[in-house]
Design a protein around this motif. Structure first.
Motif, PDB file in Angstrom:
ATOM      1  N   TYR A  22       0.836  -1.201   0.000  1.00 46.01           N
ATOM      2  CA  TYR A  22       0.000   0.000   0.000  1.00 46.01           C
ATOM      3  C   TYR A  22       0.875   1.258   0.000  1.00 46.01           C
ATOM      4  N   ILE A  45       4.893  -1.249   3.045  1.00 48.52           N
ATOM      5  CA  ILE A  45       3.902  -1.330   4.112  1.00 48.52           C
ATOM      6  C   ILE A  45       2.565  -1.677   3.463  1.00 48.52           C
ATOM      7  N   TYR A  46       1.796  -2.552   4.094  1.00 51.70           N
ATOM      8  CA  TYR A  46       0.570  -3.059   3.489  1.00 51.70           C
ATOM      9  C   TYR A  46      -0.678  -2.419   4.108  1.00 51.70           C
ATOM     10  N   GLU A  47      -1.752  -2.458   3.334  1.00 48.32           N
ATOM     11  CA  GLU A  47      -3.013  -1.863   3.772  1.00 48.32           C
ATOM     12  C   GLU A  47      -3.518  -2.534   5.043  1.00 48.32           C
ATOM     13  N   ARG A  48      -4.004  -1.720   5.970  1.00 44.53           N
ATOM     14  CA  ARG A  48      -4.536  -2.140   7.275  1.00 44.53           C
ATOM     15  C   ARG A  48      -3.445  -2.666   8.219  1.00 44.53           C
ATOM     16  N   GLU A  49      -2.204  -2.421   7.867  1.00 49.63           N
ATOM     17  CA  GLU A  49      -1.110  -2.850   8.732  1.00 49.63           C
ATOM     18  C   GLU A  49      -0.843  -1.794   9.808  1.00 49.63           C
ATOM     19  N   VAL A 173      -4.271   6.714   5.586  1.00 46.78           N
ATOM     20  CA  VAL A 173      -3.137   6.362   6.445  1.00 46.78           C
ATOM     21  C   VAL A 173      -3.066   7.351   7.600  1.00 46.78           C
ATOM     22  N   GLN A 199      -7.348   0.866  15.779  1.00 47.50           N
ATOM     23  CA  GLN A 199      -6.838   0.641  14.425  1.00 47.50           C
ATOM     24  C   GLN A 199      -7.578  -0.498  13.733  1.00 47.50           C
ATOM     25  N   THR A 205      -4.618   2.095   7.936  1.00 48.11           N
ATOM     26  CA  THR A 205      -3.205   1.767   7.996  1.00 48.11           C
ATOM     27  C   THR A 205      -2.542   2.745   8.955  1.00 48.11           C
TER      28      THR A 205
END
Length: 380
Positions: A22, A45-49, A173, A199, A205
């Motif tokens: 993401y 970095i990935y989505e919802r991380e 983000v 979160q 994210t």
């Protein structure tokens, strides 16, 4: 394969070869005059991380956050968000929001006015603003404080107001720069779990900058360890702690004992490490290190057993020495043992019962021991 630590949740897009990052830092360099704050850094970095940038002061973590927010531009390289190159896009046009350590609340405004400020700037209809503010107040459990001013709130409450204001615009983000630094230890620990729950409920994210190892280990799905503007390791908290990739990471995260030596030979059970003054350590996994390779055997204090008697287990690595320091911490006791070959080792013992079965005190002779699979062999 054995699991390294507890699994936080069923969420690991970084382990999927088909998953698309993401946020991507691609060969990013940032210089301030002659000083290089970030050096040719690449990171996904990935989505919802919930991602943590962890490092000492001056390692470049806040500079990365500021470049992602748009307050600074990279000297070289590029930053992508959801496939879009962010170069040249001003901060107010980016789908990110930043929460600062100081919180930066407007002192003359009420809690609800602070939360509504960004929504009014975006010319959102009044009814929608009221509904969104009510949702945010409920989310951070501050409904009864809506009419108060920031100076009438505790530090933890002000932190939640700043958080509600940051997520009210529903950014893609959320960037958090040392978000819990102003809170006392107990409140900081409580708020860590509140942030994690928030979160996950919002599905956003989160990218957090911190120098607090415990904070990063508690909250993050993955951690990037930074040093002098470079990424030293990116991994889950359990992997960073149990399988550090270098001496630097092992020494930076938590407490660790390092036994330096060389691989004396490979065996069917693993390998043998020869250290100074006749020290030998048996390890069950030396990775690809060949005979003669200089290595460090890194082992955490809690993996080491301290006893007044030599262990009966013939497979255990056992060394004798003298206790010269003890720290009683309530839940555990930490021993500093000076081994007969000269090295000082730190070992910790959990105080599971109120009565100590094998009492040890200052200047006692003692044995330390650990199984061959208790540590990790490091070649860099």
């Amino acid at each position: 394969m054995k699991s390294l630590g507890s699994i936080r949740r069923d969420f690991a897009p970084w382990a999927d070869p088909g998953a698309k990052p993401y946020i991507s830092f691609e060969n990013v360099t940032k210089k301030f005059g002659d000083f290089t704050a970030v050096n040719n850094l690449s990171l996904n970095i990935y989505e919802r991380e919930f991602f943590a940038l962890l490092g000492a002061s001056g390692c470049g973590k806040s500079t990365l956050l500021r470049m992602l927010a748009g307050f600074d531009e990279p000297t070289a390289g590029r930053i992508l968000l959801d496939g879009q190159d962010l170069r040249g896009i001003p901060p107010y046009r980016r789908p990110v929001n930043m929460m600062f350590q100081s919180y930066a609340l407007f002192p003359h405004m009420t809690v609800e006015a602070n939360i509504a400020f960004g929504l009014k700037q975006d010319s959102m209809p009044r009814a929608e603003i009221d509904a969104r503010v009510a949702d945010m107040l409920k989310l951070v459990k501050l409904e009864q404080f809506a009419k108060r001013k920031p100076h009438q709130l505790s530090g933890g409450q002000r932190q939640r107001v700043a958080l509600a204001r940051s997520v009210a615009k529903r950014p893609k983000v959320l960037l958090l720069d040392e978000p819990l630094g102003a809170l006392d230890k107990k409140l900081r620990e409580e708020t860590q779990f509140e942030l994690m729950d928030l979160q996950q409920s919002l599905g956003l994210t989160f990218v957090v900058v911190t120098h607090d190892q415990e904070e990063a280990m508690t909250m993050a799905d993955r951690i990037a360890i930074l040093d002098k503007g470079e990424v030293m390791q990116v991994a889950t908290p359990a992997e960073v702690y149990e399988a550090p990739g270098s001496r630097f990471v092992a020494g930076f995260v938590g407490n660790v004992n390092m036994f330096e030596g060389r691989i004396a030979g490979r065996t069917a059970a693993g390998a043998e490490i020869a250290g100074p003054n006749g020290l030998t350590i048996a390890t069950s996994d030396a990775g690809g290190a060949e005979a003669g390779t200089a290595v460090a055997f890194a082992i955490r204090p809690e993996k080491i057993k301290v006893s007044s008697r030599k262990p009966a287990d013939i497979l255990a690595n056992a060394m004798e020495g003298e206790i010269f320091d003890i720290a009683y911490l309530g839940d555990m006791t930490v021993y500093h043992v000076r081994l007969d070959h000269g090295q000082v080792v730190k070992a910790s013992s959990l105080n599971a019962s109120r009565i100590t079965e094998d009492p040890l005190t200052w200047n006692d002779r003692a044995w330390i021991s650990f199984p061959p699979d208790a540590g990790v062999v490091l070649t860099r």
